[in-house]
Every structure is written in structure tokens, then in C-alpha cells.
Motif scaffolding. Structure first.
Motif, PDB file in Angstrom:
ATOM      1  N   THR A  36      88.882  26.982  65.977  1.00 20.28           N
ATOM      2  CA  THR A  36      87.443  26.660  65.766  1.00 20.28           C
ATOM      3  C   THR A  36      87.040  25.675  64.672  1.00 20.28           C
ATOM      4  O   THR A  36      88.074  25.601  63.974  1.00 20.28           O
ATOM      5  N   ALA A  37      85.972  25.398  64.557  1.00 23.00           N
ATOM      6  CA  ALA A  37      85.871  24.204  63.368  1.00 23.00           C
ATOM      7  C   ALA A  37      85.838  25.042  62.119  1.00 23.00           C
ATOM      8  O   ALA A  37      86.434  24.323  61.357  1.00 23.00           O
ATOM      9  N   VAL A  38      85.476  26.283  62.129  1.00 25.52           N
ATOM     10  CA  VAL A  38      85.847  27.001  60.635  1.00 25.52           C
ATOM     11  C   VAL A  38      87.015  27.075  60.369  1.00 25.52           C
ATOM     12  O   VAL A  38      87.539  26.988  59.312  1.00 25.52           O
ATOM     13  N   VAL A  58      82.636  19.795  66.714  1.00 24.73           N
ATOM     14  CA  VAL A  58      83.294  20.236  67.978  1.00 24.73           C
ATOM     15  C   VAL A  58      82.519  18.948  68.773  1.00 24.73           C
ATOM     16  O   VAL A  58      81.228  18.917  68.806  1.00 24.73           O
ATOM     17  N   LEU A  59      83.274  18.135  69.576  1.00 32.12           N
ATOM     18  CA  LEU A  59      83.012  17.171  70.429  1.00 32.12           C
ATOM     19  C   LEU A  59      82.987  17.766  71.955  1.00 32.12           C
ATOM     20  O   LEU A  59      83.958  17.888  72.367  1.00 32.12           O
ATOM     21  N   THR A  60      81.789  17.651  72.526  1.00 34.90           N
ATOM     22  CA  THR A  60      81.452  18.122  73.862  1.00 34.90           C
ATOM     23  C   THR A  60      80.479  17.182  74.559  1.00 34.90           C
ATOM     24  O   THR A  60      79.943  16.426  73.843  1.00 34.90           O
ATOM     25  N   GLY A  61      80.641  17.020  75.618  1.00 39.43           N
ATOM     26  CA  GLY A  61      79.739  16.300  76.569  1.00 39.43           C
ATOM     27  C   GLY A  61      80.031  14.838  76.473  1.00 39.43           C
ATOM     28  O   GLY A  61      81.182  14.373  76.432  1.00 39.43           O
ATOM     29  N   GLU A  62      78.809  14.153  76.835  1.00 44.89           N
ATOM     30  CA  GLU A  62      78.971  12.917  77.002  1.00 44.89           C
ATOM     31  C   GLU A  62      79.516  12.107  75.706  1.00 44.89           C
ATOM     32  O   GLU A  62      78.919  12.274  74.749  1.00 44.89           O
ATOM     33  N   GLY A  63      79.995  10.786  75.766  1.00 45.13           N
ATOM     34  CA  GLY A  63      80.197  10.041  74.977  1.00 45.13           C
ATOM     35  C   GLY A  63      80.300   8.517  75.342  1.00 45.13           C
ATOM     36  O   GLY A  63      80.417   8.379  76.742  1.00 45.13           O
ATOM     37  N   ALA A  64      80.095   7.590  74.305  1.00 47.68           N
ATOM     38  CA  ALA A  64      80.189   6.290  74.557  1.00 47.68           C
ATOM     39  C   ALA A  64      80.825   5.470  73.546  1.00 47.68           C
ATOM     40  O   ALA A  64      81.005   5.900  72.430  1.00 47.68           O
TER      41      ALA A  64
END
Length: 80
Positions: A36-38, A58-64
Motif C-alpha cells: 500500500t502507499a502507507v 497510487v497510479l490508476t486509470g488514464e495517463g498521457a
């Protein structure tokens, strides 16, 4: 001898020990880990000095992205 806050060897080794890592940008690391991030923060905070800052997200979802070389782009494509 390094100045206080400038000896990052133990921090870098701790980051690398978390899982698959990417260090393409100067002071930015992306780590693929099951922690986890913690847990990541708690693992790394003992490796920084009082004048350093640490942000774990935490990286989730769309990115560019733009301007990254093929190797960096491939790592991101394969791991995010």
C-alpha cells in the motif's frame, strides 16, 4: 563526502527492493508493488533526511506522456 540530504544510495536500494521500478525522470520513481502507499512510505521514510520530501501515490486509470524515449514509454505501457 556527501552533504546532508545528498546520499541517496540506501533510499534507492530500498525503492528497488519494493518491486518492479522505473527511474526515468530525475527525482521521480514509479514502482509496481503489492504494498500500500502507507507501507511504501513507512519503508522509505527511514532512508530520507529531514530536508527531503517524499510523496507516495497510487497510479490508476488514464495517463498521457510526451517526449519519453522508447524504453521509458515501453516500461510504462508494460507496467501501468
Amino acid at each position: 563526502m556527501n552533504s546532508p540530504g545528498q546520499d541517496y544510495d540506501s533510499l534507492f536500494e530500498a525503492i528497488k527492493g519494493l518491486g518492479t521500478w522505473w527511474h526515468h525522470l530525475d527525482s521521480t520513481w514509479i514502482v509496481k508493488t503489492t504494498k500500500t502507499a502507507v507501507e511504501v512510505r513507512d519503508t522509505l521514510k527511514g532512508h530520507i533526511d529531514s530536508n527531503d520530501e517524499l510523496l507516495v501515490v497510487v497510479l490508476t486509470g488514464e495517463g498521457a506522456r510526451a517526449g519519453l524515449n522508447d524504453r521509458g514509454s515501453k516500461w510504462l505501457r508494460d507496467n501501468l
